[in-house]
Write a protein that holds these residues in place. Structure first.
Motif, short mmCIF file in Angstrom:
data_model
loop_
_atom_site.label_atom_id
_atom_site.label_comp_id
_atom_site.label_asym_id
_atom_site.label_seq_id
_atom_site.Cartn_x
_atom_site.Cartn_y
_atom_site.Cartn_z
N UNK A 93 0.78 -1.18 -0.03
CA UNK A 93 -0.21 -0.21 0.06
C UNK A 93 0.78 1.31 -0.02
N UNK A 94 0.43 2.15 -0.79
CA UNK A 94 1.20 3.57 -0.81
C UNK A 94 0.88 4.36 0.34
N UNK A 95 2.22 4.96 1.11
CA UNK A 95 2.02 5.62 2.18
C UNK A 95 2.39 6.97 1.78
N UNK A 96 1.49 7.82 2.04
CA UNK A 96 1.97 9.27 1.53
C UNK A 96 2.65 10.10 2.65
N UNK A 97 3.18 11.25 2.17
CA UNK A 97 3.78 12.06 3.34
C UNK A 97 2.72 13.18 3.64
N UNK A 98 2.30 12.85 4.93
CA UNK A 98 1.31 13.44 5.12
C UNK A 98 1.72 14.57 6.45
N UNK A 99 1.30 16.13 6.41
CA UNK A 99 1.80 17.04 7.28
C UNK A 99 0.75 17.05 8.32
N UNK A 100 1.04 16.06 9.48
CA UNK A 100 0.15 15.78 10.54
C UNK A 100 1.25 16.31 11.85
N UNK A 101 0.98 17.26 12.37
CA UNK A 101 1.75 17.80 13.64
C UNK A 101 1.27 17.16 14.74
N UNK A 102 0.36 16.43 14.79
CA UNK A 102 -0.39 15.92 16.19
C UNK A 102 -0.08 14.39 16.23
N UNK A 103 0.41 13.78 15.37
CA UNK A 103 0.56 12.33 15.74
C UNK A 103 1.87 11.84 14.71
N UNK A 104 2.35 10.91 15.11
CA UNK A 104 3.60 10.27 14.40
C UNK A 104 2.90 9.37 13.15
N UNK A 105 3.71 9.41 12.17
CA UNK A 105 2.95 8.46 10.90
C UNK A 105 3.96 7.76 10.42
N UNK A 106 3.56 6.68 9.68
CA UNK A 106 4.66 5.81 8.91
C UNK A 106 5.38 6.56 7.93
N UNK A 107 6.69 6.07 7.71
CA UNK A 107 7.57 6.38 6.97
C UNK A 107 6.91 6.42 5.40
N UNK A 108 7.05 7.53 4.81
CA UNK A 108 6.09 7.45 3.33
C UNK A 108 6.96 6.62 2.39
N UNK A 109 6.26 5.93 1.40
CA UNK A 109 6.90 5.11 0.55
C UNK A 109 7.77 5.81 -0.38
N UNK A 110 7.61 7.16 -0.79
CA UNK A 110 8.51 7.91 -1.60
C UNK A 110 9.84 8.03 -0.83
N UNK A 111 9.90 7.93 0.39
CA UNK A 111 11.33 8.15 1.16
C UNK A 111 12.19 6.70 1.22
#
Length: 132
Positions: free
Chosen positions: A8-26
């Motif tokens: 699944x594609x993981x996008x880079x999300x600008x969410x300052x409130x919670x940790x997110x998974x590492x985006x696929x593009x990185x």
């Protein structure tokens, strides 16, 4: 294991409130950085596109920290994306990547990166390697 979830594609999300998974593009760039460390190339002599040059002081810190920790790093397995995270800091992401060793599997060592969005994509700045 190649599961549907791993693809699944993981996008880079600008969410300052919670940790997110590492985006696929990185992920390929991060793997290249860690592969340099596996080869003991802490200055990234073989430059990686979109990765800022590593300052000598930072490269020495990384080398010394890994040596003091006392393990042999290995390439990142796909499993690393299950525990590595990023968070939006208002003008960049801070990313924490779990590093893996031959003797331990997932180690306590973490690669800290600052990732910025540019007109050419994402730019990666290696901040440090440490045990949080």
């Amino acid at each position: 294991m190649d599961t549907k979830e791993n693809r699944a594609e993981v996008p880079a999300i600008k969410d300052a409130d919670s940790e997110r998974p590492i985006p696929t593009a990185w992920r390929n760039v991060i793997k290249s950085i860690v592969n340099s460390f596996v080869r003991h190339d802490y200055h990234l002599a073989a430059s990686i596109p979109l990765v800022a040059p590593v300052q000598s002081e930072t490269a020495e810190q990384i080398e010394n920290y890994i040596k003091d920790y006392g393990v042999e790093l290995i390439e990142l397995p796909e499993e690393t994306w299950n525990s590595s995270v990023c968070i939006w800091m208002g003008n960049r992401w801070d990313a924490l990547i779990d590093l893996w060793s031959r003797s331990e599997g997932r180690s306590d060592l973490t690669l800290s990166l600052h990732v910025s969005e540019t007109k050419n994509g994402f730019e990666f700045n290696i901040y440090m390697v440490y045990v949080p």
